[in-house]
Design an enzyme around this catalytic site. Structure first.
Site, short mmCIF file in Angstrom:
data_model
loop_
_atom_site.label_atom_id
_atom_site.label_comp_id
_atom_site.label_asym_id
_atom_site.label_seq_id
_atom_site.Cartn_x
_atom_site.Cartn_y
_atom_site.Cartn_z
N ASP A 148 -5.15 -12.60 3.27
CA ASP A 148 -6.38 -11.99 3.77
C ASP A 148 -7.56 -12.19 2.83
O ASP A 148 -8.63 -11.66 3.09
CB ASP A 148 -6.16 -10.50 4.11
CG ASP A 148 -5.27 -9.79 3.12
OD1 ASP A 148 -5.03 -10.34 2.03
OD2 ASP A 148 -4.83 -8.66 3.42
N HIS A 173 0.82 -1.23 0.00
CA HIS A 173 0.00 0.00 0.00
C HIS A 173 0.85 1.28 0.00
O HIS A 173 0.31 2.36 -0.22
CB HIS A 173 -0.92 0.04 1.21
CG HIS A 173 -2.01 -1.00 1.18
ND1 HIS A 173 -2.84 -1.18 0.11
CD2 HIS A 173 -2.38 -1.94 2.11
CE1 HIS A 173 -3.68 -2.18 0.37
NE2 HIS A 173 -3.42 -2.66 1.56
N ASP A 228 -2.85 -10.38 -2.49
CA ASP A 228 -3.41 -9.85 -1.24
C ASP A 228 -4.84 -9.38 -1.57
O ASP A 228 -5.10 -8.90 -2.66
CB ASP A 228 -2.56 -8.68 -0.76
CG ASP A 228 -3.01 -8.13 0.58
OD1 ASP A 228 -2.35 -8.42 1.59
OD2 ASP A 228 -4.02 -7.39 0.62
N HIS A 284 -6.47 -6.91 -0.70
CA HIS A 284 -6.63 -5.46 -0.88
C HIS A 284 -5.85 -5.01 -2.13
O HIS A 284 -4.90 -5.68 -2.54
CB HIS A 284 -6.14 -4.73 0.37
CG HIS A 284 -6.82 -5.22 1.62
ND1 HIS A 284 -6.18 -6.01 2.56
CD2 HIS A 284 -8.09 -5.06 2.05
CE1 HIS A 284 -7.03 -6.32 3.52
NE2 HIS A 284 -8.20 -5.76 3.24
ZN ZN Z 1 -4.29 -6.90 2.54
#
Ligand code: ZN
Length: 373
Positions: free
Chosen positions: A272, A147, A184, A186
């Site tokens: 996740d 991120h 991931d 996200h």
């Molecule tokens: Zn994540």
């Protein structure tokens, strides 16, 4: 750069468990605001327990340990602004540390040095794969990285570990084309931002549609300028499990990698998207992650001599992450150890792919043809 080894590399350092995210569960604890202190979601537990399962299962004996080294300021500056690097250095000197940038990504005193070792961890693994010391490998690092954008950290990330490793490989190891596969749950917004105008790095992100960051990772985000076509986003509807993720691999990731033909594949590996994760709503099982790894290895064998370097990102269920990680490492190394006891719950995730899930992935797959041949 001939990959002669059949070994699988593995990297972990105890100090990764000492990266201190404090006592706010996600948001800072606040007595009269009602936020009771507890371990931060991005606590050491998931990663430490993953490492301990690698040891206790005996798989560690089949893996080739790689030692991390610390990234330098010069390494960071290939992806980040000098202002961000200075801010992290200064906050890290404070007795209680600081925050990477968004207020939910705390780190303790000395956190900068731990982050240097995390970035250097995936750099070291990338080196080992490129030199042929190992065929593929997994860097179990912390804090995570995908991120972090050039000007700030966010989403529990300080520096973009995979981006830094990619730039290192290009600058210091003579690599031209690199693919990043980010599974991931996200969006890999930071990695996308770093390479958005760069045709030498293909960035593919599979993520839950509109999960984190908000409104990030749409199909329409395909790169800009010289990088047009080299960003691929696959927003997958919440509730998707193994069949949808496998479909995303076969319909988007594998054909994109065959078209781009990277020299090495870096993976932002988060667990996740699992059916037990608290920070998303997908239903991938440990066997699902094993299958994703199998498919990735197949295409890596075709296009880049099997060269894969994985870097640990998210995954927030301390019970289940270790078994997802073990499955990936077993598959990478060709050894099996323990049976995942939580497979008793796989029936919840055993349904077929639904029509709206297929439609979302088919829509993303159209952008594969937009990768310049
Ligand atoms: Zn994540």
């Amino acid at each position: 750069m001939t990959a002669t080894s059949t070994r699988t590399g593995y990297l972990y350092h105890e100090v990764f468990g000492w990266h201190d995210t404090g006592s706010g569960p996600i948001f800072p604890s606040n007595g009269f605001g009602g936020v009771q202190p507890m371990l931060h979601a991005e606590s050491p537990e998931t990663k430490r327990r993953f490492h301990e399962l690698v040891v206790v299962s005996g798989l560690i004996k089949e893996l080739h340990r790689i030692e991390p080294y610390s990234a330098t300021e010069e390494d960071l500056l290939r992806c980040h602004t000098v202002e961000h690097v200075r801010a992290m250095q200064e906050a890290s000197k404070l007795p209680k540390g600081g925050d990477a940038g968004d207020g939910v990504s705390p780190f303790g005193n000395g956190g900068y040095e731990i982050a240097l070792l995390a970035a250097g961890g995936i750099m070291a693994m990338t080196d080992a794969v490129l030199s042929g010391e190992v065929r593929n490998g997994y860097a179990l690092v912390r804090p995570p990285g995908h991120h972090a954008i050039p000007s700030m950290g966010m989403g529990f990330c300080m520096f973009n570990n995979v981006g830094i490793a990619a730039r290192h490989a290009q600058t210091k190891r003579g690599v031209g084309r690199i693919a990043v596969v980010d599974w991931d749950v996200h969006h890999g917004n930071g990695t996308q931002a770093i390479f958005y105008e760069d045709p030498s790095v293909l960035n593919i992100s599979l993520h839950q549609d509109n999960c984190f960051p908000p409104d990030s990772g749409k199909i329409s985000e395909t790169g800009a300028g010289a990088g047009t076509g080299y960003a691929l986003n696959v927003p997958i509807p919440p509730g998707s499990g193994n069949p949808a993720y496998e479909y995303a691999m076969t319909q988007v990731v594998m054909p994109a990698l065959r078209r781009f033909r990277p020299e090495i594949i870096l993976v932002s590996c988060g667990f996740d998207a699992s059916l037990m994760d608290p920070l998303a709503r997908q239903m991938v099982t440990s066997e699902g992650y094993r299958r994703l790894t199998t498919l990735l290895m197949e295409v890596a064998d075709e296009v880049c001599g099997g060269r894969i370097a994985m870097s640990h990102e998210g995954g927030y269920n301390p019970m289940y992450v270790p078994f997802c990680g073990l499955a990936v490492l077993e598959q990478m190394s060709g050894h099996t150890t323990l049976v995942d006891p939580y497979s008793a719950f796989d029936y919840m995730a055993s349904g077929p792919m639904l029509d709206h899930q297929r439609a979302a992935i088919d829509a993303a797959a159209k952008n594969v043809a937009g990768i310049p041949a």
